[in-house]
Design a protein around this motif. Structure first.
Motif, PDB file in Angstrom:
ATOM      1  N   GLY A 200       0.068   1.187 -14.131  1.00 42.59           N
ATOM      2  CA  GLY A 200       0.414   2.565 -13.827  1.00 42.59           C
ATOM      3  C   GLY A 200      -0.734   3.418 -13.343  1.00 42.59           C
ATOM      4  O   GLY A 200      -0.526   4.390 -12.622  1.00 42.59           O
ATOM      5  N   GLN A 201      -1.958   3.077 -13.722  1.00 35.79           N
ATOM      6  CA  GLN A 201      -3.108   3.916 -13.365  1.00 35.79           C
ATOM      7  C   GLN A 201      -3.922   3.353 -12.201  1.00 35.79           C
ATOM      8  O   GLN A 201      -5.095   3.685 -12.045  1.00 35.79           O
ATOM      9  CB  GLN A 201      -4.011   4.107 -14.580  1.00 35.79           C
ATOM     10  N   GLU A 202      -3.317   2.561 -11.365  1.00 39.67           N
ATOM     11  CA  GLU A 202      -4.037   1.994 -10.223  1.00 39.67           C
ATOM     12  C   GLU A 202      -4.079   3.046  -9.108  1.00 39.67           C
ATOM     13  O   GLU A 202      -3.348   2.975  -8.113  1.00 39.67           O
ATOM     14  CB  GLU A 202      -3.336   0.703  -9.760  1.00 39.67           C
ATOM     15  N   TRP A 203      -4.958   4.022  -9.277  1.00 43.07           N
ATOM     16  CA  TRP A 203      -4.940   5.209  -8.422  1.00 43.07           C
ATOM     17  C   TRP A 203      -5.381   4.929  -7.005  1.00 43.07           C
ATOM     18  O   TRP A 203      -5.049   5.686  -6.093  1.00 43.07           O
ATOM     19  CB  TRP A 203      -5.774   6.333  -9.042  1.00 43.07           C
ATOM     20  N   TYR A 204      -6.093   3.831  -6.757  1.00 43.91           N
ATOM     21  CA  TYR A 204      -6.510   3.522  -5.394  1.00 43.91           C
ATOM     22  C   TYR A 204      -5.296   3.264  -4.496  1.00 43.91           C
ATOM     23  O   TYR A 204      -5.259   3.682  -3.339  1.00 43.91           O
ATOM     24  CB  TYR A 204      -7.430   2.298  -5.389  1.00 43.91           C
ATOM     25  N   THR A 205      -4.302   2.549  -5.027  1.00 41.87           N
ATOM     26  CA  THR A 205      -3.084   2.300  -4.252  1.00 41.87           C
ATOM     27  C   THR A 205      -2.340   3.608  -4.002  1.00 41.87           C
ATOM     28  O   THR A 205      -1.858   3.865  -2.886  1.00 41.87           O
ATOM     29  CB  THR A 205      -2.186   1.292  -4.979  1.00 41.87           C
ATOM     30  N   TYR A 206      -2.241   4.441  -5.025  1.00 41.69           N
ATOM     31  CA  TYR A 206      -1.594   5.741  -4.863  1.00 41.69           C
ATOM     32  C   TYR A 206      -2.326   6.584  -3.826  1.00 41.69           C
ATOM     33  O   TYR A 206      -1.702   7.213  -2.950  1.00 41.69           O
ATOM     34  CB  TYR A 206      -1.535   6.454  -6.211  1.00 41.69           C
ATOM     35  N   PHE A 207      -3.636   6.598  -3.879  1.00 42.49           N
ATOM     36  CA  PHE A 207      -4.447   7.332  -2.907  1.00 42.49           C
ATOM     37  C   PHE A 207      -4.127   6.857  -1.492  1.00 42.49           C
ATOM     38  O   PHE A 207      -3.959   7.664  -0.565  1.00 42.49           O
ATOM     39  CB  PHE A 207      -5.934   7.137  -3.214  1.00 42.49           C
ATOM     40  N   GLY A 208      -4.047   5.536  -1.311  1.00 41.90           N
ATOM     41  CA  GLY A 208      -3.750   4.992   0.006  1.00 41.90           C
ATOM     42  C   GLY A 208      -2.384   5.415   0.519  1.00 41.90           C
ATOM     43  O   GLY A 208      -2.208   5.707   1.705  1.00 41.90           O
ATOM     44  N   PHE A 294      -0.986 -10.128   2.825  1.00 39.89           N
ATOM     45  CA  PHE A 294      -0.435  -9.307   3.899  1.00 39.89           C
ATOM     46  C   PHE A 294      -0.673  -7.840   3.573  1.00 39.89           C
ATOM     47  O   PHE A 294      -0.843  -7.468   2.401  1.00 39.89           O
ATOM     48  CB  PHE A 294       1.069  -9.583   4.123  1.00 39.89           C
ATOM     49  N   PRO A 295      -0.731  -6.973   4.582  1.00 40.84           N
ATOM     50  CA  PRO A 295      -0.910  -5.553   4.305  1.00 40.84           C
ATOM     51  C   PRO A 295       0.311  -5.009   3.558  1.00 40.84           C
ATOM     52  O   PRO A 295       1.430  -5.461   3.797  1.00 40.84           O
ATOM     53  CB  PRO A 295      -1.005  -4.918   5.708  1.00 40.84           C
ATOM     54  N   LEU A 296       0.089  -4.054   2.661  1.00 36.65           N
ATOM     55  CA  LEU A 296       1.220  -3.396   2.023  1.00 36.65           C
ATOM     56  C   LEU A 296       2.020  -2.726   3.133  1.00 36.65           C
ATOM     57  O   LEU A 296       1.504  -1.866   3.847  1.00 36.65           O
ATOM     58  CB  LEU A 296       0.742  -2.354   1.015  1.00 36.65           C
ATOM     59  N   ALA A 301       7.946  -0.796  10.667  1.00 36.11           N
ATOM     60  CA  ALA A 301       7.214  -2.042  10.903  1.00 36.11           C
ATOM     61  C   ALA A 301       5.950  -1.855  11.733  1.00 36.11           C
ATOM     62  O   ALA A 301       5.082  -2.737  11.747  1.00 36.11           O
ATOM     63  CB  ALA A 301       8.137  -3.049  11.584  1.00 36.11           C
ATOM     64  N   ASP A 302       5.827  -0.731  12.417  1.00 39.31           N
ATOM     65  CA  ASP A 302       4.688  -0.532  13.305  1.00 39.31           C
ATOM     66  C   ASP A 302       3.445  -0.003  12.596  1.00 39.31           C
ATOM     67  O   ASP A 302       2.380   0.097  13.201  1.00 39.31           O
ATOM     68  CB  ASP A 302       5.064   0.417  14.440  1.00 39.31           C
ATOM     69  N   LYS A 303       3.569   0.334  11.300  1.00 42.51           N
ATOM     70  CA  LYS A 303       2.431   0.938  10.604  1.00 42.51           C
ATOM     71  C   LYS A 303       2.423   0.556   9.133  1.00 42.51           C
ATOM     72  O   LYS A 303       3.326   0.939   8.387  1.00 42.51           O
ATOM     73  CB  LYS A 303       2.498   2.462  10.746  1.00 42.51           C
ATOM     74  N   PRO A 304       1.407  -0.195   8.680  1.00 45.15           N
ATOM     75  CA  PRO A 304       1.313  -0.515   7.252  1.00 45.15           C
ATOM     76  C   PRO A 304       1.099   0.740   6.427  1.00 45.15           C
ATOM     77  O   PRO A 304       0.736   1.800   6.948  1.00 45.15           O
ATOM     78  CB  PRO A 304       0.077  -1.429   7.177  1.00 45.15           C
ATOM     79  N   SER A 305       1.327   0.644   5.130  1.00 46.35           N
ATOM     80  CA  SER A 305       1.000   1.751   4.240  1.00 46.35           C
ATOM     81  C   SER A 305      -0.501   2.017   4.281  1.00 46.35           C
ATOM     82  O   SER A 305      -1.296   1.133   4.622  1.00 46.35           O
ATOM     83  CB  SER A 305       1.432   1.431   2.805  1.00 46.35           C
ATOM     84  N   GLY A 306      -0.878   3.219   3.933  1.00 44.47           N
ATOM     85  CA  GLY A 306      -2.290   3.565   3.935  1.00 44.47           C
ATOM     86  C   GLY A 306      -3.051   2.867   2.816  1.00 44.47           C
ATOM     87  O   GLY A 306      -2.462   2.346   1.869  1.00 44.47           O
ATOM     88  N   VAL A 307      -4.360   2.866   2.928  1.00 43.16           N
ATOM     89  CA  VAL A 307      -5.211   2.227   1.925  1.00 43.16           C
ATOM     90  C   VAL A 307      -6.402   3.118   1.612  1.00 43.16           C
ATOM     91  O   VAL A 307      -6.796   3.978   2.399  1.00 43.16           O
ATOM     92  CB  VAL A 307      -5.734   0.853   2.401  1.00 43.16           C
ATOM     93  N   PHE A 308      -6.946   2.912   0.442  1.00 46.94           N
ATOM     94  CA  PHE A 308      -8.223   3.521   0.075  1.00 46.94           C
ATOM     95  C   PHE A 308      -9.323   2.691   0.707  1.00 46.94           C
ATOM     96  O   PHE A 308      -9.400   1.475   0.495  1.00 46.94           O
ATOM     97  CB  PHE A 308      -8.375   3.541  -1.449  1.00 46.94           C
ATOM     98  N   LEU A 309     -10.172   3.324   1.502  1.00 52.73           N
ATOM     99  CA  LEU A 309     -11.251   2.616   2.167  1.00 52.73           C
ATOM    100  C   LEU A 309     -12.449   2.554   1.222  1.00 52.73           C
ATOM    101  O   LEU A 309     -13.284   3.456   1.180  1.00 52.73           O
ATOM    102  CB  LEU A 309     -11.639   3.329   3.465  1.00 52.73           C
ATOM    103  N   GLY A 310     -12.497   1.507   0.449  1.00 48.66           N
ATOM    104  CA  GLY A 310     -13.562   1.363  -0.529  1.00 48.66           C
ATOM    105  C   GLY A 310     -14.796   0.729   0.072  1.00 48.66           C
ATOM    106  O   GLY A 310     -14.750   0.076   1.111  1.00 48.66           O
ATOM    107  N   GLY A 311     -15.891   0.908  -0.582  1.00 50.14           N
ATOM    108  CA  GLY A 311     -17.126   0.303  -0.119  1.00 50.14           C
ATOM    109  C   GLY A 311     -18.247   0.569  -1.095  1.00 50.14           C
ATOM    110  O   GLY A 311     -18.094   1.377  -2.017  1.00 50.14           O
ATOM    111  N   SER A 312     -19.341  -0.102  -0.901  1.00 47.32           N
ATOM    112  CA  SER A 312     -20.484   0.076  -1.788  1.00 47.32           C
ATOM    113  C   SER A 312     -21.775   0.233  -1.009  1.00 47.32           C
ATOM    114  O   SER A 312     -21.951  -0.367   0.066  1.00 47.32           O
ATOM    115  CB  SER A 312     -20.617  -1.118  -2.743  1.00 47.32           C
TER     116      SER A 312
END
Length: 424
Positions: A200-208, A294-296, A301-312
């Protein structure tokens, strides 16, 4: 493929008005330009890397090269957990107990603003910074000064168990969310415990999901920032998140690291999960040909769901007593050799010259997904939001457990706004 990803990041970052981080560097693998003492006997460089970032082969290799180049010195790599890392880093920076540390691209500005990170502006050229793409280096810079070296970039994709999907009669990966819901129904009907494992608290997916709606999790009003969970885009994103989570037995009040979802997937009871490349099971735990990506999917069909662009990014502590050694470590870490190893694992390094290596199945799924992604505001105060207890996590858990969306969103928007107004 790497250049495609860099372009995607540049576009996606406009969703929140900032850019993600990434770069390229020179092939010269020699140590930093600072003069070094006659020997390094008795010196130990303490390096903190985050769980899941650097493969063991990378750690072993860089230790060998570092200790060979800086004879007498020892490299002590310590792997840290993301959960609660903010306070731990703050303490270590004040105590001087760490020399080099990996910091998330959403956190770098916050640590730099407190004076905890060494200003690398004068060392940037020697580290290969002349080749770093400005839009991807943005999170390493504060007030025009370079406080870190961009290291790698990654975003989440759907990781699925091919055997369970085949057993459920699914012959192709979904292209829309509705198709994905249908596949989850088939998995559930076939007896799969978790058609999708989604805490429930996977906020990165929600952010995306918010980013994919062209929304923002926080908005800027003049010179101030405020929480934006009350927005229509965030509310619509939550509806998608809630429906996905309804197919999961994962706890509603925990995140993906509690327990670590990568340890659960190989047990064979999970049809799919949303995760980073390193969270996929190792071949010893599950045959590689049984793991797919596969992308969420998006609403169309022409646009995947958004994602959190993570990085370090890799930074040097201002209080480090081994700054010369630390710069030498950064130069080795950012070399073709070690950035190439990162690319071969599916992460996207800072080297456009290593495009051909970013061809893993994970990377092929991550690149198109990144086109609808975003990162958090590149402001020092953002780290306050991610500090425990994270109000976004608490908001998700509360509404998933039955709280009214609108009133709960206002409550946690107020908390986010308060944190964004706090000084560092």
């Amino acid at each position: 493929m790497k250049r495609q990803l860099i372009a995607a990041v540049g576009v996606a970052a406009m969703v929140v008005g900032v850019a993600a981080c990434g770069s390229s560097a020179k092939k010269d693998d020699t140590a930093g330009s600072s003069s070094k003492p006659a020997n390094y006997n008795g010196k130990t460089l303490n390096v903190w890397l985050m769980d899941g970032s650097a493969p063991q082969a990378w750690q072993d290799g860089i230790k060998t090269d570092f200790e060979s180049q800086f004879q007498g010195a020892k490299l002590n790599i310590q792997i840290q957990k993301w959960d609660g890392i903010g306070q731990k880093i703050t303490t270590a920076l004040s105590e001087g107990s760490v020399d080099v540390l990996e910091v998330g691209n959403t956190q770098t500005a916050g640590y730099a603003a407190t004076g905890g990170l060494l200003d690398l502006t004068s060392a940037k050229a020697d580290l290969g910074g002349a080749d770093w793409a400005p839009n991807l280096n943005a999170s390493s810079v504060l007030d025009g000064k370079q406080y870190a070296a961009p290291w790698y970039f990654a975003n989440r994709v759907v990781i699925y168990n091919k055997a369970l999907w085949t057993k459920a009669g699914i012959t192709a990966t979904p292209k829309t969310l509705d198709e994905y819901y249908g596949d989850l129904d088939k998995l559930k009907a076939s007896g799969v415990q978790d058609p999708i494992y989604l805490p429930g608290q996977e906020w990165y997916t929600y952010f995306g999901l918010i980013a994919g709606n062209n929304g923002q999790i926080a908005k800027q009003n003049g010179s101030k920032w405020a929480g934006n969970l009350e927005s229509p885009e965030a509310k619509d994103a939550f509806a998608t998140y809630q429906k996905l989570q309804s197919y999961s037995t994962a706890p509603k009040d925990k995140d993906e690291a509690t327990p670590q979802q990568s340890t659960l997937f190989p047990k064979g009871t999970i049809g799919s999960m949303i995760g980073l490349g390193w969270e996929a099971p190792a071949p010893k735990d599950m045959p590689a040909d049984q793991v797919g990506y596969f992308p969420l999917p998006g609403k169309t069909a022409d646009k995947p769901s958004g994602v959190f662009l993570g990085g370090s990014n890799l930074a040097i502590a201002q209080a480090s007593k081994n700054q010369d050694l630390a710069k030498g470590f950064l130069k080795i870490a950012m070399s073709d050799k070690f950035e190439g190893q990162m690319a071969s694992t599916g992460l996207v390094p800072n080297k456009t010259s290593l495009d051909a290596l970013a061809t893993t199945d994970y990377a092929k799924a991550a690149i198109p997904a990144s086109a609808s992604g975003a990162t958090t505001p590149n402001i020092p105060a953002w780290s306050n939001v991610e500090n425990t207890p994270n109000p976004i996590k608490d908001f998700l858990a509360a509404v998933l457990q039955g709280a009214d969306y609108d009133s709960t969103a206002k409550k946690y928007d107020d908390q986010i706004t308060q944190r964004l107004g706090q000084s560092q």
